[in-house]
Design a protein around this motif. Structure first.
Motif, PDB file in Angstrom:
ATOM      1  N   HIS A  10       0.831  -1.204   0.000  1.00 57.55           N
ATOM      2  CA  HIS A  10       0.000   0.000   0.000  1.00 57.55           C
ATOM      3  C   HIS A  10       0.870   1.260   0.000  1.00 57.55           C
ATOM      4  O   HIS A  10       1.961   1.280   0.606  1.00 57.55           O
ATOM      5  N   PRO A  11       0.429   2.316  -0.665  1.00 52.70           N
ATOM      6  CA  PRO A  11       1.228   3.557  -0.727  1.00 52.70           C
ATOM      7  C   PRO A  11       1.632   4.137   0.618  1.00 52.70           C
ATOM      8  O   PRO A  11       2.716   4.719   0.734  1.00 52.70           O
ATOM      9  N   VAL A  12       0.797   3.985   1.653  1.00 50.87           N
ATOM     10  CA  VAL A  12       1.148   4.578   2.955  1.00 50.87           C
ATOM     11  C   VAL A  12       2.368   3.907   3.587  1.00 50.87           C
ATOM     12  O   VAL A  12       2.995   4.479   4.491  1.00 50.87           O
ATOM     13  N   LEU A  13       2.726   2.709   3.121  1.00 54.32           N
ATOM     14  CA  LEU A  13       3.887   2.001   3.672  1.00 54.32           C
ATOM     15  C   LEU A  13       5.201   2.429   3.033  1.00 54.32           C
ATOM     16  O   LEU A  13       6.272   2.226   3.603  1.00 54.32           O
ATOM     17  N   MET A  14       5.142   3.028   1.854  1.00 55.33           N
ATOM     18  CA  MET A  14       6.348   3.328   1.087  1.00 55.33           C
ATOM     19  C   MET A  14       7.285   4.344   1.748  1.00 55.33           C
ATOM     20  O   MET A  14       8.505   4.170   1.699  1.00 55.33           O
ATOM     21  N   GLY A  53      -7.451   8.780   9.308  1.00 52.54           N
ATOM     22  CA  GLY A  53      -8.099   9.856   8.562  1.00 52.54           C
ATOM     23  C   GLY A  53      -9.081   9.336   7.526  1.00 52.54           C
ATOM     24  O   GLY A  53     -10.201   9.840   7.400  1.00 52.54           O
ATOM     25  N   ILE A  54      -8.666   8.294   6.799  1.00 45.09           N
ATOM     26  CA  ILE A  54      -9.531   7.685   5.780  1.00 45.09           C
ATOM     27  C   ILE A  54     -10.785   7.090   6.430  1.00 45.09           C
ATOM     28  O   ILE A  54     -11.912   7.272   5.939  1.00 45.09           O
ATOM     29  N   LEU A  55     -10.586   6.387   7.549  1.00 43.28           N
ATOM     30  CA  LEU A  55     -11.721   5.772   8.254  1.00 43.28           C
ATOM     31  C   LEU A  55     -12.687   6.836   8.777  1.00 43.28           C
ATOM     32  O   LEU A  55     -13.907   6.669   8.718  1.00 43.28           O
ATOM     33  N   LEU A  56     -12.133   7.949   9.258  1.00 42.63           N
ATOM     34  CA  LEU A  56     -12.966   9.048   9.749  1.00 42.63           C
ATOM     35  C   LEU A  56     -13.756   9.678   8.603  1.00 42.63           C
ATOM     36  O   LEU A  56     -14.962   9.932   8.740  1.00 42.63           O
ATOM     37  N   LEU A  57     -13.087   9.914   7.477  1.00 46.07           N
ATOM     38  CA  LEU A  57     -13.763  10.489   6.306  1.00 46.07           C
ATOM     39  C   LEU A  57     -14.869   9.577   5.798  1.00 46.07           C
ATOM     40  O   LEU A  57     -15.933  10.044   5.395  1.00 46.07           O
ATOM     41  N   LYS A  58     -14.628   8.267   5.846  1.00 41.92           N
ATOM     42  CA  LYS A  58     -15.654   7.308   5.424  1.00 41.92           C
ATOM     43  C   LYS A  58     -16.837   7.330   6.390  1.00 41.92           C
ATOM     44  O   LYS A  58     -18.005   7.331   5.965  1.00 41.92           O
ATOM     45  N   THR A  59     -16.546   7.396   7.693  1.00 42.96           N
ATOM     46  CA  THR A  59     -17.602   7.437   8.709  1.00 42.96           C
ATOM     47  C   THR A  59     -18.450   8.698   8.569  1.00 42.96           C
ATOM     48  O   THR A  59     -19.673   8.661   8.734  1.00 42.96           O
ATOM     49  N   ARG A  62     -17.690  11.572   3.840  1.00 43.67           N
ATOM     50  CA  ARG A  62     -16.993  12.488   2.930  1.00 43.67           C
ATOM     51  C   ARG A  62     -16.349  11.750   1.753  1.00 43.67           C
ATOM     52  O   ARG A  62     -15.973  12.373   0.767  1.00 43.67           O
ATOM     53  N   ILE A  63     -16.165  10.443   1.912  1.00 45.62           N
ATOM     54  CA  ILE A  63     -15.698   9.614   0.802  1.00 45.62           C
ATOM     55  C   ILE A  63     -16.619   8.397   0.704  1.00 45.62           C
ATOM     56  O   ILE A  63     -17.182   7.957   1.704  1.00 45.62           O
ATOM     57  N   SER A  64     -16.746   7.855  -0.488  1.00 48.34           N
ATOM     58  CA  SER A  64     -17.674   6.735  -0.681  1.00 48.34           C
ATOM     59  C   SER A  64     -17.022   5.380  -0.439  1.00 48.34           C
ATOM     60  O   SER A  64     -17.696   4.392  -0.188  1.00 48.34           O
ATOM     61  N   SER A  65     -15.674   5.319  -0.516  1.00 49.90           N
ATOM     62  CA  SER A  65     -14.973   4.056  -0.332  1.00 49.90           C
ATOM     63  C   SER A  65     -13.585   4.311   0.226  1.00 49.90           C
ATOM     64  O   SER A  65     -12.923   5.287  -0.153  1.00 49.90           O
ATOM     65  N   ILE A  66     -13.140   3.434   1.120  1.00 50.60           N
ATOM     66  CA  ILE A  66     -11.791   3.594   1.681  1.00 50.60           C
ATOM     67  C   ILE A  66     -10.722   3.301   0.625  1.00 50.60           C
ATOM     68  O   ILE A  66      -9.552   3.635   0.812  1.00 50.60           O
ATOM     69  N   GLU A  67     -11.114   2.679  -0.473  1.00 56.74           N
ATOM     70  CA  GLU A  67     -10.173   2.401  -1.564  1.00 56.74           C
ATOM     71  C   GLU A  67     -10.034   3.582  -2.520  1.00 56.74           C
ATOM     72  O   GLU A  67      -9.242   3.527  -3.469  1.00 56.74           O
ATOM     73  N   LEU A  68     -10.801   4.636  -2.285  1.00 58.84           N
ATOM     74  CA  LEU A  68     -10.729   5.875  -3.071  1.00 58.84           C
ATOM     75  C   LEU A  68     -10.855   5.609  -4.570  1.00 58.84           C
ATOM     76  O   LEU A  68     -10.070   6.100  -5.378  1.00 58.84           O
ATOM     77  N   LYS A  69     -11.876   4.808  -4.911  1.00 57.08           N
ATOM     78  CA  LYS A  69     -12.060   4.415  -6.313  1.00 57.08           C
ATOM     79  C   LYS A  69     -12.471   5.592  -7.196  1.00 57.08           C
ATOM     80  O   LYS A  69     -12.088   5.668  -8.353  1.00 57.08           O
ATOM     81  N   GLN A  70     -13.262   6.498  -6.641  1.00 52.24           N
ATOM     82  CA  GLN A  70     -13.732   7.634  -7.427  1.00 52.24           C
ATOM     83  C   GLN A  70     -12.758   8.812  -7.293  1.00 52.24           C
ATOM     84  O   GLN A  70     -12.176   9.027  -6.231  1.00 52.24           O
ATOM     85  N   THR A  71     -12.615   9.546  -8.364  1.00 55.56           N
ATOM     86  CA  THR A  71     -11.683  10.674  -8.381  1.00 55.56           C
ATOM     87  C   THR A  71     -11.995  11.677  -7.277  1.00 55.56           C
ATOM     88  O   THR A  71     -11.089  12.155  -6.587  1.00 55.56           O
ATOM     89  N   ASP A  73     -13.220  11.223  -4.416  1.00 59.48           N
ATOM     90  CA  ASP A  73     -12.868  10.712  -3.088  1.00 59.48           C
ATOM     91  C   ASP A  73     -11.416  10.995  -2.723  1.00 59.48           C
ATOM     92  O   ASP A  73     -11.038  10.916  -1.549  1.00 59.48           O
ATOM     93  N   ARG A  74     -10.605  11.320  -3.708  1.00 57.24           N
ATOM     94  CA  ARG A  74      -9.169  11.464  -3.483  1.00 57.24           C
ATOM     95  C   ARG A  74      -8.756  12.865  -3.028  1.00 57.24           C
ATOM     96  O   ARG A  74      -7.663  13.037  -2.492  1.00 57.24           O
ATOM     97  N   VAL A  75      -9.607  13.834  -3.253  1.00 56.58           N
ATOM     98  CA  VAL A  75      -9.225  15.229  -3.000  1.00 56.58           C
ATOM     99  C   VAL A  75      -8.842  15.466  -1.539  1.00 56.58           C
ATOM    100  O   VAL A  75      -7.720  15.904  -1.233  1.00 56.58           O
ATOM    101  N   LEU A  76      -9.750  15.184  -0.607  1.00 57.89           N
ATOM    102  CA  LEU A  76      -9.475  15.420   0.817  1.00 57.89           C
ATOM    103  C   LEU A  76      -8.318  14.583   1.344  1.00 57.89           C
ATOM    104  O   LEU A  76      -7.423  15.124   2.005  1.00 57.89           O
ATOM    105  N   PRO A  77      -8.272  13.257   1.078  1.00 57.40           N
ATOM    106  CA  PRO A  77      -7.137  12.471   1.563  1.00 57.40           C
ATOM    107  C   PRO A  77      -5.786  12.970   1.064  1.00 57.40           C
ATOM    108  O   PRO A  77      -4.816  13.017   1.826  1.00 57.40           O
ATOM    109  N   LEU A  78      -5.704  13.348  -0.210  1.00 55.17           N
ATOM    110  CA  LEU A  78      -4.441  13.854  -0.754  1.00 55.17           C
ATOM    111  C   LEU A  78      -4.062  15.190  -0.119  1.00 55.17           C
ATOM    112  O   LEU A  78      -2.891  15.440   0.188  1.00 55.17           O
TER     113      LEU A  78
END
Length: 198
Positions: A10-14, A53-59, A62-71, A73-78
């Motif tokens: 996963h990218p967060v591990l890099m 942060g991702i889990l909070l946004l999903k709860t 603010r995002i539809s999926s924790i996998e950020l499939k939709q464009t 959904d990526r704005v706030l996490p990035l």
């Protein structure tokens, strides 16, 4: 299996991978307590905090999926991740302490900002490829900087890049073009910044 690969690499591990590799290969004497402190701080800031942060946004819806499939959904996490990298640069890995790692994270910040701009333009580059490609370029920079032979490690990263790309294609998470753009977004900032610390 393909989904497992996406999670394992996963990218967060890099960022932590890059930091661990640096400390394992650096010829400089760095006291063990300092290494431990930096690794703990990096782990909390670049892994634990983004996941929470991702889990909070999903709860909060603010995002539809924790996998950020939709464009969208990526704005706030990035945006949040850019803030996290700035904290790392300001408080954890300053230029006068670890110049190599400092510019590694500056490169990550540039890649994240580039990815954010692409998202705002409704283009979904592969974040997985951005992350692993940035690490790949950093490894090459360290090999030159420390004059060490790490061809085995570089070959492994190239293999992992292919594995991750195959996984993302199999899951239909990205097109070939999105993977190639992801590679470019990960590599180019690191490549531009390498002369600043070589």
């Amino acid at each position: 299996m393909q989904k497992s690969i996406s999670y394992i690499f996963h990218p967060v591990l890099m960022p932590l991978v890059g930091v661990l590799f640096y400390f394992s290969k650096s010829p400089r004497y760095i006291p063990l307590p300092i290494i431990k402190d930096k690794l703990i701080a990096i782990s909390i800031l670049t892994i634990l905090l983004p996941i929470l942060g991702i889990l909070l946004l999903k709860t909060l819806g603010r995002i539809s999926s924790i996998e950020l499939k939709q464009t969208k959904d990526r704005v706030l996490p990035l945006f949040i991740y850019c803030g996290i990298i700035l904290i790392v640069l300001k408080r954890v890995l300053t230029a006068y302490e670890f110049i190599e790692l400092y510019y590694f994270f500056v490169g990550m910040l540039a890649s994240t900002l580039s990815c954010l701009m692409l998202v705002l333009l409704k283009y979904k580059a592969s974040i997985h490829m951005i992350a692993i490609s940035g690490v790949f370029m950093f490894f090459i920079g360290l090999s030159i900087h420390f004059s060490i032979n790490i061809l085995g490690s570089i070959a492994l990263v190239i293999f992992l890049m292919g594995l991750i790309a195959t996984s993302r294609l199999s899951l239909k998470a990205h097109s070939t073009a999105e993977l190639i753009i992801g590679c470019a977004v990960g590599i180019i900032p690191q490549l531009i910044l390498i002369p600043h610390w070589l």
